[in-house]
Design a protein around this motif. Structure first.
Motif, short mmCIF file in Angstrom:
data_model
loop_
_atom_site.label_atom_id
_atom_site.label_comp_id
_atom_site.label_asym_id
_atom_site.label_seq_id
_atom_site.Cartn_x
_atom_site.Cartn_y
_atom_site.Cartn_z
N HIS A 141 1.64 5.38 -17.37
CA HIS A 141 1.74 3.92 -17.24
C HIS A 141 2.03 3.46 -15.82
CE1 HIS A 141 2.39 4.74 -21.54
NE2 HIS A 141 1.55 3.73 -21.64
N GLY A 142 2.27 4.39 -14.91
CA GLY A 142 2.54 4.02 -13.52
C GLY A 142 2.76 5.28 -12.70
N SER A 143 2.89 5.10 -11.37
CA SER A 143 3.07 6.25 -10.46
C SER A 143 2.08 7.37 -10.77
CB SER A 143 4.51 6.78 -10.53
OG SER A 143 5.41 5.75 -10.26
N GLU A 145 -0.15 8.74 -9.09
CA GLU A 145 -0.36 9.73 -8.02
C GLU A 145 0.53 10.95 -8.18
OE1 GLU A 145 -0.06 6.50 -7.64
OE2 GLU A 145 -1.89 5.82 -6.63
N ASP A 158 -7.72 6.30 -10.82
CA ASP A 158 -6.85 5.14 -10.61
C ASP A 158 -7.53 4.16 -9.66
OD1 ASP A 158 -4.61 3.59 -10.96
OD2 ASP A 158 -3.35 4.72 -9.58
N ILE A 159 -6.91 2.98 -9.51
CA ILE A 159 -7.44 2.04 -8.53
C ILE A 159 -6.86 2.35 -7.16
CG2 ILE A 159 -8.05 0.11 -10.04
CD1 ILE A 159 -5.30 -1.13 -9.13
N VAL A 160 -7.70 2.15 -6.17
CA VAL A 160 -7.27 2.29 -4.77
C VAL A 160 -7.53 0.95 -4.11
CG1 VAL A 160 -7.67 3.51 -2.60
CG2 VAL A 160 -7.92 4.73 -4.79
N GLU A 161 -6.45 0.40 -3.53
CA GLU A 161 -6.63 -0.91 -2.89
C GLU A 161 -6.61 -0.70 -1.38
OE1 GLU A 161 -4.13 -3.87 -4.68
OE2 GLU A 161 -4.82 -5.40 -3.29
N SER A 162 -5.43 -0.52 -0.80
CA SER A 162 -5.35 -0.27 0.65
C SER A 162 -5.53 1.21 0.96
CB SER A 162 -3.99 -0.73 1.16
OG SER A 162 -2.97 0.08 0.58
N GLY A 163 -5.27 2.06 -0.03
CA GLY A 163 -5.34 3.51 0.18
C GLY A 163 -4.01 4.10 0.63
N LYS A 164 -3.00 3.21 0.78
CA LYS A 164 -1.70 3.66 1.31
C LYS A 164 -0.98 4.65 0.40
CE LYS A 164 1.04 1.06 4.47
NZ LYS A 164 2.00 0.04 4.69
N THR A 165 -1.03 4.37 -0.91
CA THR A 165 -0.30 5.24 -1.84
C THR A 165 -0.87 6.66 -1.80
OG1 THR A 165 -0.05 3.31 -3.25
CG2 THR A 165 0.63 5.41 -4.19
C1 PRP Z 1 -1.50 0.61 -8.20
C2 PRP Z 1 -2.32 1.86 -8.44
C3 PRP Z 1 -1.98 2.71 -7.23
C4 PRP Z 1 -1.74 1.68 -6.15
C5 PRP Z 1 -2.93 1.60 -5.25
O1 PRP Z 1 -0.21 0.87 -8.63
O2 PRP Z 1 -1.99 2.48 -9.67
O3 PRP Z 1 -0.82 3.48 -7.46
O4 PRP Z 1 -1.55 0.41 -6.80
O5 PRP Z 1 -2.73 0.64 -4.21
P1 PRP Z 1 -2.90 1.04 -2.68
O6 PRP Z 1 -4.21 1.72 -2.52
O7 PRP Z 1 -2.85 -0.29 -1.97
O8 PRP Z 1 -1.75 1.92 -2.29
P2 PRP Z 1 0.85 -0.30 -8.81
O9 PRP Z 1 1.26 -0.82 -7.46
O10 PRP Z 1 0.31 -1.31 -9.74
O11 PRP Z 1 2.11 0.44 -9.41
P3 PRP Z 1 2.26 1.46 -10.61
O12 PRP Z 1 2.28 2.81 -9.97
O13 PRP Z 1 3.55 1.10 -11.23
O14 PRP Z 1 1.10 1.30 -11.55
#
Ligand code: PRP
Length: 214
Positions: A141-143, A145, A158-165
């Motif tokens: 449900h979260g984290s 990575e 998972d979704i990648v937005e900025s790629g920072k995570t």
């Molecule tokens: C979302 C997604 C990634 C992160 C990607 O998590 O699951 O972990 O954002 O974004 P980035 O590419 O900009 O780093 P979210 O912030 O919703 O938190 P979650 O881990 O609790 O699902």
């Protein structure tokens, strides 16, 4: 008297950007963004109602018709696969749905099974079924990575937005599946029964989005 139009919104960035667009359509609804625990609010005219729900629940409220209109990410829409009209790509909340893991993980290598941690269980199942690759889908449900880091899974979807995570956890994109962004969705019955309000609204939103693109 005009039918009340109900919007399902997820609090946070999606709601903020949605309100920006609705304000440009002449709906005075900025006050719904004020800090509050209220779950149901109205615009100033009282003709538009807003319910605040979990992002993944937006398509459910719209499919059941308790909300006429919703704003939801394409990723959620694909995962939920609900019977709603997806009418406009709103162009914000852009991200990519990806397979990710350690950079030396060879996706093309034949293997009996691949372990995939994800919030997107249904998308992952369809994806690996389509590839003919046996996959164990591990729902989180979260984290997400953490999956490959702690050895729970080989990779993540998972979704990648900025790629920072990914970057901060020494992971990388192994394959892009699809580009996502926020979508305007409409209940199928509402589009007929409340057409006099919804159709002009959809037209205004479409024009605003097209003007932004140019
Ligand atoms: C979302 C997604 C990634 C992160 C990607 O998590 O699951 O972990 O954002 O974004 P980035 O590419 O900009 O780093 P979210 O912030 O919703 O938190 P979650 O881990 O609790 O699902």
């Amino acid at each position: 008297m005009q039918d009340v139009i109900t919007f399902a919104l997820a609090k946070g960035r999606l709601a903020e950007k949605s309100v920006d667009i609705l304000e440009q359509c002449g709906i005075d609804c900025r006050r719904i963004l004020e800090p509050s625990r209220k779950l149901v609010m109205s615009d100033v005219s009282g003709k538009f109602q807003f319910i605040f729900v979990k992002p993944s629940d937006v398509p459910i409220y719209v499919e059941h018709g308790v909300a006429d209109v919703g704003v939801v990410g394409k990723d959620t829409l694909m995962e939920e696969d609900r019977d709603v009209y997806e009418l406009i790509d709103l162009g914000f909340a852009k991200c990519r749905l990806c397979l990710a893991g350690y950079k030396d993980f060879d996706l093309s290598k034949p293997r009996n099974i691949i372990k995939v941690a994800t919030k997107y269980v249904s998308i992952a199942k369809d994806y690996f079924d389509g590839k003919g690759q046996n996959a164990e889908i591990i729902p989180l449900h979260g984290s997400i990575e953490l999956g490959p880091i702690v050895g729970l899974s080989d990779i993540i979807l998972d979704i990648v937005e900025s790629g920072k995570t990914l970057q901060e956890n020494d992971l990388c994109v192994l394959e892009e599946i699809v580009n996502c962004s926020a979508r305007l969705i409409i209940n199928k019955v509402s589009l007929k029964t409340k057409a006099d309000v919804i159709k002009p609204l959809v037209k205004s939103i479409d024009e605003i989005i097209k003007n932004k693109e140019n």
